[in-house]
Enzyme design. Structure first.
Site, short mmCIF file in Angstrom:
data_model
loop_
_atom_site.label_atom_id
_atom_site.label_comp_id
_atom_site.label_asym_id
_atom_site.label_seq_id
_atom_site.Cartn_x
_atom_site.Cartn_y
_atom_site.Cartn_z
N HIS A 90 -30.65 -49.39 -44.23
CA HIS A 90 -29.91 -49.59 -45.48
C HIS A 90 -28.49 -49.14 -45.18
O HIS A 90 -28.28 -48.19 -44.41
CB HIS A 90 -30.40 -48.68 -46.61
CG HIS A 90 -31.84 -48.81 -46.97
ND1 HIS A 90 -32.84 -48.12 -46.34
CD2 HIS A 90 -32.45 -49.54 -47.95
CE1 HIS A 90 -33.99 -48.41 -46.90
NE2 HIS A 90 -33.79 -49.28 -47.87
N ASP A 146 -28.02 -45.49 -45.25
CA ASP A 146 -28.63 -44.70 -44.16
C ASP A 146 -27.63 -44.54 -43.02
O ASP A 146 -27.65 -43.56 -42.30
CB ASP A 146 -29.86 -45.39 -43.55
CG ASP A 146 -30.88 -45.79 -44.56
OD1 ASP A 146 -31.04 -45.08 -45.56
OD2 ASP A 146 -31.54 -46.83 -44.33
#
Ligand code: XLS
Ligand code: NI
Ligand code: NI
Length: 441
Positions: free
Chosen positions: A100, A103
């Protein structure tokens, strides 16, 4: 550059008789199974969120694993994560990764500042990928569910401002995916769902979700994204009812909005079981509808009703999964992403490797067993025989569109009782064939 796991060697394949915990027992990247190496058949991917960020925090307590990567400054940590991720992939012979946006790089206040910092990390990853082209991006996605602004959803938020923000964030995520040559882009429905219909305009929310998907797909194609877009069905959690409940529900949604040619499925094992389906069922629905794409490999606990995201160790399920994958013609743009985390009690750096080894060996076993099931042929033959009545006579006429309902009435009246046309389903026998082929001790 610092080595993060000094005590961990590159994990060798040592075979089934090895007792070395830091070795593969079944996963030999170079072994050829049904015409391709295991490395090509399985296309394992590391999940950035669990592996690089997940520290074991749960509702009852703080993290147990140190995932600071030796840095307290967020940007320095984001870079250290990249170095550590590449070291983990190297040591485990994993070629792909998934992330993501958040992240990779956290929020820094304004969207503009956040985007700028994300660019820095994406460029850093790109530099490393240029040096080592064996490392590839399986898919990227946007974390449109973490921040409080997404409390009522992103693309399905009641607030048009939140919808716009989400679109802007996803635009950047797809641009980052393209920059890293990603072969996929995933939409997992974050908080796209509802808690109660008393406050929800479901029709508008679904229309808006389709609007957002259409915008992202058109934009992605316009900037040269040639990979696959995936929806990742999930029935519940975090919302009580997630709109992307299961594969069949998603297919209905895509067809309603004319998106069915643009989006495939990323099937997650634990989401399948949360929807009261088997993993194999979800894969079969996707395959039969031509939308099989990629897999989030993990497993749930049959006694728990949530997404525990455990590393997959159930070889039987992995076998039936790989059976579907092989029958679908194998992975093209997709692969096996370990959307899985070591248990909270498995907190040491070594556990990262032990849990991936467990998952990879399980899927290597699954691949080999599935190939044997196909080569053995008894399952295929049984199914073929069971449906033999559709290949000749009245069955063939029905399929060819030659038989009218009047013809069928005439046929049935002449035929009399038809119970005798049935044969046994032989479920227990077939289950024993699977055991025989898998275990073959
Ligand atoms: C959560 C999902 C998530 C997706 C990526 O349940 O599995 O991790 O795979 O957004
Ligand atoms: Ni997932
Ligand atoms: Ni999940």
């Amino acid at each position: 550059m610092a080595e993060f796991f000094k005590d961990i060697p590159k994990i060798p394949f040592k075979g089934v008789n090895s007792t070395d915990p830091l070795s593969f027992k079944y996963y030999d990247p170079d072994e050829v199974v049904l015409g391709k190496t295991m490395r090509e058949q399985l296309k394992f991917a590391l999940s950035w969120w669990h592996t690089m960020g997940g520290d074991g925090t749960d509702m009852f307590g703080v993290g147990t694993a140190d995932k600071s990567w030796g840095e307290s400054d967020p940007t320095a940590r984001a870079k250290a994560k990249v170095d550590a991720a590449f070291e983990i992939m190297d040591k485990l012979s994993i070629d792909y990764f998934c992330w993501h946006d958040r992240d990779l790089s956290p929020e820094y206040g304004s969207l503009a500042a956040t985007n700028e910092k994300l660019d820095e990390i994406v460029d850093y990853i790109k530099e490393k990928m240029d040096k080592d082209p064996t490392k590839k991006l399986l898919w990227g996605t946007a974390k449109c569910f973490d921040h409080p602004r997404f409390m009522h959803g992103a693309g399905t938020s009641p607030s048009a401002d939140v919808f716009a923000f989400s679109a802007a964030q996803i635009k950047k995520a797809i641009e980052s995916t393209v920059k890293l040559g990603g072969s996929g882009y995933v939409f997992w429905g974050g908080r796209e769902g509802y808690e109660t219909l008393l406050n929800t305009n479901m029709g508008l929310e679904l229309d808006n979700m389709a609007r957002l998907l259409r915008m992202v797909i058109d934009y992605g194609r316009s900037i040269g994204f040639t990979g696959d877009f995936y929806i990742e069905p999930k029935p519940k959690e975090p919302t009580k009812h997630q709109y992307d409940f299961d594969t069949a529900t998603v297919i209905g949604f895509l067809r309603k909005y004319g998106l069915d040619k643009d989006i495939k499925m990323n099937i997650e094992a634990n989401h399948a079981t949360l929807a009261q389906h088997t993993f194999q069922h979800e894969l079969r629905v996707a395959r039969d509808n031509g939308v099989f794409g990629s897999i989030d490999a993990n497993q749930g606990d049959p006694l728990l009703g949530w997404d525990t995201d455990q590393f997959p160790t159930n070889a039987y399920d992995a076998t039936l999964c790989m059976y579907e994958v092989l029958k679908a013609g194998g992975f093209t743009n997709g692969g096996l992403n370990f959307d899985a985390k070591a248990r909270r009690g498995s907190f040491t750096p070594e556990d990262i490797f032990l849990s991936y080894i467990a998952g990879m060996d399980t899927f290597a076993l699954g691949l080999k067993a599935a190939a044997k099931l196909i080569e053995d042929g008894r399952l295929d033959k049984f199914v073929e025989d069971r449906y033999a009545s559709w290949t000749t006579g009245i069955g063939k006429d029905i399929i060819d569109g030659k038989a009218t309902i009047d013809d069928l009435e005439k046929y049935a009246l002449e035929k009399g009782e038809v119970t005798d046309s049935l044969s046994s389903g032989r479920q227990e026998y077939l289950e024993s064939v699977v055991n025989q082929v898998i275990f073959n001790l």
